[in-house]
Design an enzyme around this catalytic site. Structure first.
Site, PDB file in Angstrom:
ATOM      1  N   ASP A 148      47.965  47.268   5.955  1.00  0.00           N
ATOM      2  CA  ASP A 148      48.897  47.139   4.819  1.00  0.00           C
ATOM      3  C   ASP A 148      50.308  46.762   5.262  1.00  0.00           C
ATOM      4  O   ASP A 148      51.286  47.391   4.849  1.00  0.00           O
ATOM      5  CB  ASP A 148      48.947  48.433   4.010  1.00  0.00           C
ATOM      6  CG  ASP A 148      47.575  48.914   3.587  1.00  0.00           C
ATOM      7  OD1 ASP A 148      46.826  48.101   3.025  1.00  0.00           O
ATOM      8  OD2 ASP A 148      47.248  50.103   3.826  1.00  0.00           O
ATOM      9  N   GLU A 184      44.900  45.311  -6.142  1.00  0.00           N
ATOM     10  CA  GLU A 184      45.844  46.196  -5.460  1.00  0.00           C
ATOM     11  C   GLU A 184      46.788  45.386  -4.580  1.00  0.00           C
ATOM     12  O   GLU A 184      46.746  44.156  -4.549  1.00  0.00           O
ATOM     13  CB  GLU A 184      45.101  47.236  -4.624  1.00  0.00           C
ATOM     14  CG  GLU A 184      44.279  46.675  -3.471  1.00  0.00           C
ATOM     15  CD  GLU A 184      43.511  47.761  -2.724  1.00  0.00           C
ATOM     16  OE1 GLU A 184      43.416  48.889  -3.222  1.00  0.00           O
ATOM     17  OE2 GLU A 184      42.992  47.461  -1.631  1.00  0.00           O
TER      18      GLU A 184
END
Length: 294
Positions: free
Chosen positions: A9, A196
């Site tokens: 991420d 997401e």
């Protein structure tokens, strides 16, 4: 590849010192990881804990998807996902402030968003608009309260996993009004169980909202984008995979695109064992409503 180590991420910014700094989900013994680069291609993992102290609302585990912005007063604001003590297994978006890009970041007493009744709030990312207004995008983690199956949201009825837009004051942490929904998963669009990892960029009057679809464990995990002419939408999905499995990439996603619109960091499984996620970089071209890898 940018980093051959567990660095999921990834987000990044160019700091006041001219260096690029990347930030990642917990790993390598750190709550929030930090790496640095002079040229955006050769990265060094730093032995630094960016978030050495915690706020009263969060547990000491599962710090996900940090994002850092440079505030107008020269301070740095970190947005991150932390596990809520009041609802273990679910997360809130926290904020923390530092004088330097590598920290130490001091967390605020109050989270920016929780929405625990809807599954929690994760994957925050800061954005500064052309008029100087500041926003934070995040995902409502609906699949965490799903009914099982793929990413806990593969069995009907499927739960909403909306991407939200929250306006904030110049301090980057004080909300202005309520967050508005700008995107959601759709079976018709082939999103799988979720959308997401939002990353918002403005280029030539067009807002590009980058996001991932499917489950991060799946080969179908990817990076797509939607566009709008107004920051609050409506956003039109292209349903085009900007980055997908293949050419040495396995389940790539969780991308952050530079505000300058010409470069991107994302993660993918380091190898077929699917045990750790490496960081990758790419050059990007944004033209009209189209995004391409250069």
């Amino acid at each position: 590849m940018g980093l051959h180590t567990d660095f999921p991420d990834p987000s990044f910014l160019k700091a006041a010192d001219g260096m690029w700094y990347a930030f990642a989900t917990n790993g390598n013994g750190k709550r929030i990881q930090v790496a640095s680069s002079k040229d955006f291609s050769s990265w060094t993992l730093l032995d630094i804990e960016a978030l050495p102290t915690l706020s009263s609302w969060e547990t000491d585990k599962d710090h996900y998807a940090p994002d850092v912005v440079l505030r107008d007063d020269g301070k740095y604001v970190m947005y991150y996902s932390g596990e809520a003590k009041s609802d273990v297994g679910h997360h809130c978006v926290g904020t923390a402030i530092a004088d330097n890009p590598t920290g130490p970041y001091v967390p605020s007493d109050t989270p920016l968003s929780c929405r625990l009744d809807q599954g929690g709030s994760i994957d925050p990312a800061g954005f500064k608009d052309k008029d100087g207004a500041r926003y934070v995008t995040f995902k409502v983690d609906g699949n965490s309260v799903g009914h099982g199956g793929n990413c806990n949201n593969g069995i009907e009825p499927l739960v909403s996993t909306p991407i939200m837009l929250q306006k904030v004051q110049a301090d980057g942490v004080t909300p202005i009004g309520d967050a508005v929904q700008i995107l959601d998963r759709s079976t018709a669009d082939g999103d799988g169980p979720l959308v997401e990892a939002p990353s918002l960029v403005l280029r030539g009057g067009t807002y590009f909202l980058f996001y991932s679809t499917h489950c991060y464990t799946d080969d179908a995990y990817d990076v797509r984008w939607a566009t709008a002419t107004n920051i609050a939408g409506p956003y039109t999905k292209t349903n085009v995979e900007l980055v997908k499995t293949g050419d040495g990439l396995i389940s790539p996603g969780g991308a952050t695109v530079c505000g300058c619109g010409d470069r991107m960091l994302f993660h993918g499984w380091c190898d077929d064992s699917k045990k750790i996620r490496c960081m990758y970089y790419a050059d990007v071209n944004l033209s009209g409503r189209t995004a391409t890898i250069v």
